[in-house]
Design a protein around this motif. Structure first.
Motif, PDB file in Angstrom:
ATOM      1  N   UNK A 186      12.964 -29.935   6.267  1.00  0.00           N
ATOM      2  CA  UNK A 186      13.091 -30.838   7.265  1.00  0.00           C
ATOM      3  C   UNK A 186      14.573 -31.027   7.817  1.00  0.00           C
ATOM      4  N   UNK A 187      15.425 -30.380   6.954  1.00  0.00           N
ATOM      5  CA  UNK A 187      17.000 -30.650   7.236  1.00  0.00           C
ATOM      6  C   UNK A 187      17.497 -29.222   7.833  1.00  0.00           C
ATOM      7  N   UNK A 188      17.892 -29.486   9.223  1.00  0.00           N
ATOM      8  CA  UNK A 188      18.207 -28.018   9.890  1.00  0.00           C
ATOM      9  C   UNK A 188      19.174 -27.509   9.210  1.00  0.00           C
ATOM     10  N   UNK A 189      20.479 -28.183   8.573  1.00  0.00           N
ATOM     11  CA  UNK A 189      21.324 -27.361   8.052  1.00  0.00           C
ATOM     12  C   UNK A 189      21.233 -26.759   6.950  1.00  0.00           C
ATOM     13  N   UNK A 190      20.367 -27.342   6.047  1.00  0.00           N
ATOM     14  CA  UNK A 190      19.848 -26.628   4.778  1.00  0.00           C
ATOM     15  C   UNK A 190      19.138 -25.493   5.032  1.00  0.00           C
ATOM     16  N   UNK A 191      18.183 -25.365   6.177  1.00  0.00           N
ATOM     17  CA  UNK A 191      17.528 -24.356   6.438  1.00  0.00           C
ATOM     18  C   UNK A 191      18.186 -23.125   7.085  1.00  0.00           C
ATOM     19  N   UNK A 192      19.327 -23.405   7.728  1.00  0.00           N
ATOM     20  CA  UNK A 192      20.501 -22.436   8.167  1.00  0.00           C
ATOM     21  C   UNK A 192      20.972 -21.899   7.140  1.00  0.00           C
ATOM     22  N   UNK A 193      21.607 -22.772   6.125  1.00  0.00           N
ATOM     23  CA  UNK A 193      22.158 -22.249   5.077  1.00  0.00           C
ATOM     24  C   UNK A 193      21.510 -21.308   3.975  1.00  0.00           C
ATOM     25  N   UNK A 194      20.174 -21.771   4.060  1.00  0.00           N
ATOM     26  CA  UNK A 194      19.386 -20.849   3.091  1.00  0.00           C
ATOM     27  C   UNK A 194      18.972 -19.620   3.778  1.00  0.00           C
ATOM     28  N   UNK A 195      18.932 -19.330   5.204  1.00  0.00           N
ATOM     29  CA  UNK A 195      18.356 -18.350   5.619  1.00  0.00           C
ATOM     30  C   UNK A 195      19.555 -17.584   6.317  1.00  0.00           C
ATOM     31  N   UNK A 196      20.922 -17.805   5.960  1.00  0.00           N
ATOM     32  CA  UNK A 196      22.173 -17.208   6.479  1.00  0.00           C
ATOM     33  C   UNK A 196      22.019 -15.862   6.109  1.00  0.00           C
TER      34      UNK A 196
END
Length: 290
Positions: free
Chosen positions: A251-261
């Motif tokens: 649910x955290x957009x920042x974590x999702x972007x960091x994981x899929x960068x």
């Protein structure tokens, strides 16, 4: 007078103007109605036909994610409260036991005095107390002498109590490091029957503190104490970390972007070796031209 052709022309002009003005909106309205009708037909077809396997799987995954998130959130909250509850009841006594540094080999103790008292004024200390957060109203106070002779040696070769040189005399005897606990692990009535009353003057095994020689306890186990300390520290914190980590990933957009960068983002920040060489050669050519 105006001719018939002029009248006909003016009438055709008047009649044609609104038709040209209304043609475009009517066309748009017809397109919108057509699109709406097609959409309604599609929705009705979708409602009429059974859902596909992919739709059922997606719906099941959504429900599973919702209930899993609910369980993870509950687990995280309960882990915090469990850790706060374990600090005074498990963590603090375990650390105090480690600091006391008890001798793991039981030595020989003898109870010299047993007093049963009632009232807060008389119960300034207690050898055993059921409950560690309330003041003792009824208490058993036991005093002991102990010698550093191991109890198994004493049991094999009994000695006369009057000829023994006690290492510490008339010191407080506690059921554990804190002198308190909760049933069924700590039962003060059974503790008093086992060590006091008619058993005064009988040798029994006990554990003394090498850091504080005046502290003597009836129960001690290094393995159990360490096990309880590790479990009380690891289990709530691991459950909390895993729950928060999974929820943050979902649910955290920042974590999702960091994981899929993509790694290209980092590669594009810095020039490659070939680009550096090309830039250097261009700079040299510019210097020569200058």
């Amino acid at each position: 007078m105006r001719s018939i052709n002029d009248i006909r022309g003016s009438s055709s002009t008047l009649s044609g103007a609104p038709s040209l003005t209304m043609s475009k909106p009517s066309l748009n309205n017809s397109k919108a109605s057509l699109t709406h009708s097609r959409q309604s037909i599609t929705d009705s077809n979708r409602e009429g036909r059974p859902p596909t396997r992919e739709e059922l799987i997606a719906e099941f995954l959504d429900k599973a994610k919702f209930y899993t998130s609910l369980c993870l959130g509950t687990t995280a909250i309960l882990s915090v409260f469990a850790f706060l509850f374990l600090i005074p009841f498990v963590v603090d006594p375990a650390i105090s036991t480690i600091v006391a540094d008890y001798d793991p080999i039981p030595v020989t103790c003898v109870v010299t005095d047993h007093v049963y008292a009632e009232g807060m004024r008389n119960c300034t200390w207690s050898s055993c107390r059921e409950g560690c957060t309330t003041a003792a109203i009824r208490c058993h106070q036991l005093l002991v002498n102990y010698t550093k002779v191991a109890f198994h040696e004493w049991h094999q070769h009994p000695r006369d109590l009057d000829s023994i040189e006690w290492d510490v005399m008339d010191t407080k005897f506690l059921v554990n490091t804190e002198g308190c606990g909760y049933p069924p692990r700590v039962n003060c009535s059974e503790f008093a029957k086992q060590y006091g009353y008619s058993h005064v003057g009988e040798p029994f095994p006990c554990y003394y503190s090498r850091a504080y020689p005046e502290i003597v306890v009836a129960r001690y186990s290094w393995d159990d104490n360490l096990k309880h300390l590790i479990l009380s520290l690891i289990i709530p914190n691991v459950l909390f970390a895993v729950s928060i980590g999974v929820l943050s990933y979902w649910y955290c957009p920042c974590c999702d972007k960091a994981c899929h960068k993509s790694p290209r983002v980092y590669a594009e920040k810095y020039p490659t070796k070939e680009n550096k060489l090309l830039c250097r050669s261009d700079d040299e050519e510019d210097e020569l031209d200058y």
